[in-house]
Design a protein around this motif. Sequence first.
Motif, short mmCIF file in Angstrom:
data_model
loop_
_atom_site.label_atom_id
_atom_site.label_comp_id
_atom_site.label_asym_id
_atom_site.label_seq_id
_atom_site.Cartn_x
_atom_site.Cartn_y
_atom_site.Cartn_z
N ALA A 1 53.83 37.06 42.15
CA ALA A 1 54.46 37.12 43.48
C ALA A 1 53.81 36.14 44.44
O ALA A 1 54.48 35.53 45.27
CB ALA A 1 54.38 38.54 44.03
N ILE A 2 52.48 35.98 44.33
CA ILE A 2 51.79 35.03 45.21
C ILE A 2 52.28 33.61 44.92
O ILE A 2 52.50 32.81 45.83
CB ILE A 2 50.25 35.16 45.05
CG1 ILE A 2 49.78 36.48 45.67
CG2 ILE A 2 49.52 33.98 45.68
CD1 ILE A 2 48.32 36.82 45.46
N ALA B 1 55.66 33.25 46.47
CA ALA B 1 55.53 33.14 47.93
C ALA B 1 55.00 31.76 48.32
O ALA B 1 55.38 31.22 49.35
CB ALA B 1 54.59 34.23 48.45
N CYS C 1 57.16 40.51 46.78
CA CYS C 1 55.89 40.95 47.38
C CYS C 1 55.87 42.46 47.58
O CYS C 1 54.85 43.10 47.31
CB CYS C 1 55.65 40.22 48.71
SG CYS C 1 55.24 38.48 48.45
N LYS D 1 53.48 45.56 46.14
CA LYS D 1 52.86 46.60 46.97
C LYS D 1 53.05 47.96 46.30
O LYS D 1 52.12 48.77 46.18
CB LYS D 1 53.46 46.57 48.38
CG LYS D 1 52.73 47.41 49.41
CD LYS D 1 53.26 48.82 49.51
CE LYS D 1 52.36 49.73 50.29
NZ LYS D 1 52.87 51.07 50.47
N CYS E 1 55.41 38.92 52.94
CA CYS E 1 54.13 38.21 52.77
C CYS E 1 53.32 38.86 51.64
O CYS E 1 53.41 40.08 51.42
CB CYS E 1 53.37 38.29 54.10
SG CYS E 1 51.73 37.63 54.00
N CYS E 2 52.53 38.04 50.95
CA CYS E 2 51.74 38.60 49.83
C CYS E 2 50.46 39.29 50.30
O CYS E 2 49.70 39.80 49.48
CB CYS E 2 51.45 37.51 48.81
SG CYS E 2 50.62 36.08 49.51
N HIS F 1 49.31 42.45 51.75
CA HIS F 1 49.85 43.79 52.01
C HIS F 1 48.89 44.84 51.45
O HIS F 1 47.92 44.50 50.75
CB HIS F 1 51.25 43.91 51.38
CG HIS F 1 51.29 43.49 49.93
ND1 HIS F 1 50.62 44.17 48.94
CD2 HIS F 1 51.89 42.44 49.33
CE1 HIS F 1 50.83 43.56 47.78
NE2 HIS F 1 51.59 42.51 47.99
#
Length: 399
Positions: free
Chosen positions: A315-316, A319, A330, A334, A255-256, A258
Motif C-alpha cells: 500500500a505504501i 501511495a 491504505c 489499517k 494516507c499510509c 494511520h
Amino acid sequence: MEREYPAYRAGFVDRVLGAAPGDARNWYRELRRLCREVIEPGAEHIDRSRGYPRTSIAALREIGAFGVVAPRQCGGLGYGDGVGALAVEEVSCACPSTGAILMFHSQVVRRLAMFGNTRRQREQLEQLALGQRMGASAWSETDAGADKRMMATQVVTDGSSWKVQGSKQFITGLEAAELVHVLLRAPGPAGELVPTFLSVEMDTAGLSIEEIYDLVGLRGSSTGSITLDGVAVEPTDVVGEVGWGNKLMSANHTCCIHPGMIALGIARSAYEKLAPWTRGDWPQVRQTTEYQNTRFTLAEIEVQLGSAYAYAAQAIEYAHRDPNGAGVDCVKVKLHASTTGLSVTSAAMRLAGARGFRRDCPFERHWRDSQATLLMGPTNEIVKERVAAQIAQTSSDSE
Ligand SMILES: Cc1cc2nc3c(=O)[nH]c(=O)nc-3n(C[C@H](O)[C@H](O)[C@H](O)COP(=O)(O)OP(=O)(O)OC[C@H]3O[C@@H](n4cnc5c(N)ncnc54)[C@H](O)[C@@H]3O)c2cc1C
C-alpha cells in the motif's frame, strides 16, 4: 550492536527506504538507536503513570522527526509519507503512546503542507515541522464519532466576525499541543453550514481543555476533550477552503500514515518478547517450546506479521506512485494491521500463561494498547463499509 531487521519485516523496511531520499537510511538508523536507548526504557512508566512522554518527544524533536513528512523548503526532512509511516511503526514498537502523538502531529503537518495556503499557516507548518510546536486534530464529538453527519461544533457569525461554539473529544497529544485543527461547520457562500477545517491556536480565549482521559490503552497519548466557547477565529484560519472538511478527512484516510502502523509496532514489540519468553529466558518463566501449541503459535505469528508487513509495504508503494489513488488500499491495511495486532497480542497473553496475566508482564500492556488501534479513525467498521462499497462498485462496473 545494532539489531538486524527480522526476516518478517526486512522487506517492508527495504521497500520503504528504497523509495525514499538516500539520507533517509541513516536517519532511520538514528531513529532506531533513539527508540532503543531513550524511548523504550520509559514506555512502561508512561503507561502506568499516564504521563505525557516528554523525554521521548524531546528526543524525537532533536532528530527532526516531527517534520519527517514535511517538504524541506518548509523546515521538514522531506522523506515523504512512507518514511513517516515507518517512523510511526518504529516509535510505536518502543512506546505506542509516543507513536500515536507522532502520528497525529504528522497528520496536521501533512494537512498544512497540502492545503495550508495562508502566510500564517505556512509559518505554522514550519514551526510544527521543526517540532517547535506540537499539533493535534479534533474531529470527533459525542454524537459525531465515526459518522460526522451529526457534528454540532460550528462557527456562529453576526456577519462581521466568526466565533466557534462546541466541544470536541478524543484529541490525542492534547496536553502539549499548541495548534489544533478543528473540524466544524462554517458558513458557506450561500450562508449554509458546511464541514470545514480550522487551524486554531490552543491559547485562544474561550478554548479550554476539559479532560485528559484515563484510557485503557495508549495511556500516555494525552487524549482528551476541549470546549470552544465563543472562540474568535478568522476566515483565514480555514485550512484549504470552506466546505473542504470531507475532502481533508479523506486525504487523511488515503494516507499510509494511520493507526495500523501503531498496531504493527505494538505487535512487533510483543512478538520480540514472546520468543525468548517461551524459551524460559525471563525470570520465573519456564520453557514451553516443547509444546506443539507453543511452536505452532509462534509460527503462525511469524507468518501473520510477515503478511501484514508485506501488505503495508504494497500500500505504501501504491501511495508513493499515486497519492490520490491508494485510498482504499491504505485503509485496508489499517483494518488488517490492527486486527493482526490484536490477534498477536492476544496470542501472546495466552502463551504467557498465568504469569503473563500479572501487570508486571509486558504482554497485557501490548494487548491493551492494540485494542485502541481498532477504534481509532477510520474505525474498522467504517473501513469494512468502504471496502464493501468498493466491491459493489467494481461488480456494478463489470456488469
Ligand atoms: C486512543 C484514541 C485516540 C484518538 N485520537 C483522536 C484524535 O486525535 N482526534 C479525533 O478527532 N479523534 C480521535 N479518536 C476518536 C476516533 O477517531 C473515534 O473513536 C472514532 O471516530 C469513532 O468514534 P466513536 O468512538 O465515538 O464511535 P461511534 O461513532 O459512537 O461508533 C460506535 C460504533 O459504531 C460503529 N459505527 C459508527 N458509525 C458507523 C457507520 N456509519 N457505519 C458502520 N459502523 C459505524 C463504529 O465503528 C463503532 O464500532 C481517538 C480514539 C481513540 C480510541
